[in-house]
Design an enzyme around this catalytic site. Structure first.
Site: not given
Ligand code: CAA
Length: 380
Positions: A128, A156, A363-364
């Site tokens: 949430p 979700w 998924e983002g």
């Molecule tokens: N691939 C690999 N590693 C990644 C990455 C990626 N795309 N994005 C971030 N990381 C890694 C970073 O390299 C970093 O690693 P280290 O700590 O080792 O350096 C770590 O993750 C943290 O990254 P950030 O400091 O960049 O974190 P942030 O908070 O600034 O941003 C974000 C991260 C990209 C916004 C991430 O939170 C994100 O992708 N959010 C979206 C989440 C999402 O897609 N949710 C969908 C859920 S699933 C769903 O939809 C349900 C379903 O049932 C279908």
């Protein structure tokens, strides 16, 4: 550059196309209206190897490549995007991670039945108060001897009601922030695991979405995937691949919208001839075709790079971004071309629009895809 598909890839695409037409299409309208989960269809997809497409045969999968996966998901989603997402979550979000990070014991217990389609998986990351900002996990897993005690709520969750295996992210060490997140594999029936009411959704209504809660859920340490603290890395890398699956799902909706619009515009007459003769319609069809081809190239590029073991996170995000926008735009244009008929169930295009919208969210979101892309673009 070779843009030809292999014989195997073509055979997989054609099998998916035939299956979608013969087995999925006949019940899709009714399942959408009644929001009914396609149990029998999912079982049959398993029989074709479509629930564990990229899992090696030694673990019960089909051993296909990611390009074939894109072709199959597009064909299935062209007919029914609900079935597309059920398949995508099981393949890219659940099987992928267990295959990559699981122990042999975990693969035997969880992956083999998931890859064969005998069991279904779901991916529990969103909460949430932790959606796009996925680092903010409130679900906690506290170590207690050989066990972890999980408490928290996920929401979700696609496949949540019907899943047998829950791929769950939880905080094991808050002080380490995202490096304190770990991943657990939890079976249906585990005391304390409960699912909430099925969401009444705008689209992809034949797939199920619900909350999943953990109330003092006791999990043995052999259900920890990878090591403690690896959970955020597992989630991010898994989602990179998941975005290829959702990109392919969006392609299916975009292509279906285009084909419906072409068919209708060749038969519907106005001002003395089929509306396909009007430039206003021709320009719409041109844009729809151009955008779906461009999106397909990007999704396939991401898939190809993944198969070559090259970095593909940016291309996966680009593919999802463009394919999901194209799905929404093409569905809107298909409705416009159909006029009033586009606004009623009979012509399917209204469902394409309802199904398309979620591809810009799960998924983002599209905004998150732009974050992923811009970070790569700006990288030194
Ligand atoms: N691939 C690999 N590693 C990644 C990455 C990626 N795309 N994005 C971030 N990381 C890694 C970073 O390299 C970093 O690693 P280290 O700590 O080792 O350096 C770590 O993750 C943290 O990254 P950030 O400091 O960049 O974190 P942030 O908070 O600034 O941003 C974000 C991260 C990209 C916004 C991430 O939170 C994100 O992708 N959010 C979206 C989440 C999402 O897609 N949710 C969908 C859920 S699933 C769903 O939809 C349900 C379903 O049932 C279908």
């Amino acid at each position: 550059m070779d843009f030809n598909f292999t014989e195997e890839q073509i055979a997989i695409r054609d099998t998916a196309r035939d299956f979608a037409q013969n087995e999925i299409a006949p019940s899709s309208i009714e399942r959408d209206i009644k929001a009914e989960f396609p149990h029998e269809i999912v079982k049959k997809l398993g029989g074709f190897g479509f629930m564990g497409m990229m899992v090696p045969p030694e673990w019960g999968g089909a051993g296909f490549d990611t390009v074939s996966y894109v072709l199959a998901i597009e064909e299935i989603s062209k007919v029914d995007a609900s079935v597309g997402v059920i398949m995508s979550v099981n393949n890219s979000l659940v099987c992928y991670g267990i295959n990559l990070w699981g122990t042999d014991e975990q693969k035997e217990r969880f992956l083999r039945p998931l890859a064969a389609g005998q069991k279904l998986g779901c991916f529990c990351l969103s909460e949430p108060e932790a959606g796009s900002d996925a680092t903010q996990q409130k679900t906690e897993a506290v170590k207690d001897g050989d066990y972890y005690i999980l408490n928290g709520i996920k929401n979700w969750i696609t496949n949540g009601k019907n899943a047998d295996v829950y791929f769950v992210h939880a905080m094991t060490d808050k002080s380490k922030e995202h490096k304190g997140i770990s991943t657990f594999l939890i079976e249906k029936g585990t005391p304390g695991l409960e699912t909430g009411v099925k969401e009444d959704k705008l689209g992809i209504r034949s797939s199920d979405t619900c909350t999943v809660s953990f109330n003092n859920c006791k999990i043995h340490k052999n259900q920890l995937l990878g090591e403690e603290g690896m959970g955020f890395k597992i989630a991010m890398e898994t989602l990179n691949g998941g975005r290829i699956g959702i990109g392919a799902q969006a392609l299916g909706i975009a292509q279906a919208s285009l084909e419906a619009a072409v068919k209708y515009s060749k038969t519907r007459k106005a001002f003395g001839s089929p509306i396909a003769n009007l430039q206003a319609i021709q320009f719409k069809l041109s844009d729809m075709a151009t955008n779906v081809d461009a999106a397909r190239m990007l999704v396939l590029l991401a898939a190809w790079k993944k198969d070559q073991e090259l970095p593909y996170a940016m291309e996966a995000a680009m593919g999802k971004l463009l394919a999901s926008r194209t799905a929404v735009n093409n569905a809107l244009e298909a409705i416009q071309i159909h006029g009033g008929y586009g606004y009623v169930r009979e012509y399917l295009v209204e469902r394409y629009l309802r199904d398309a919208k979620i591809t810009e969210i799960y998924e983002g979101t599209s905004e998150i895809q732009r974050v992923v892309i811009s970070r790569e673009v700006l990288r030194d």
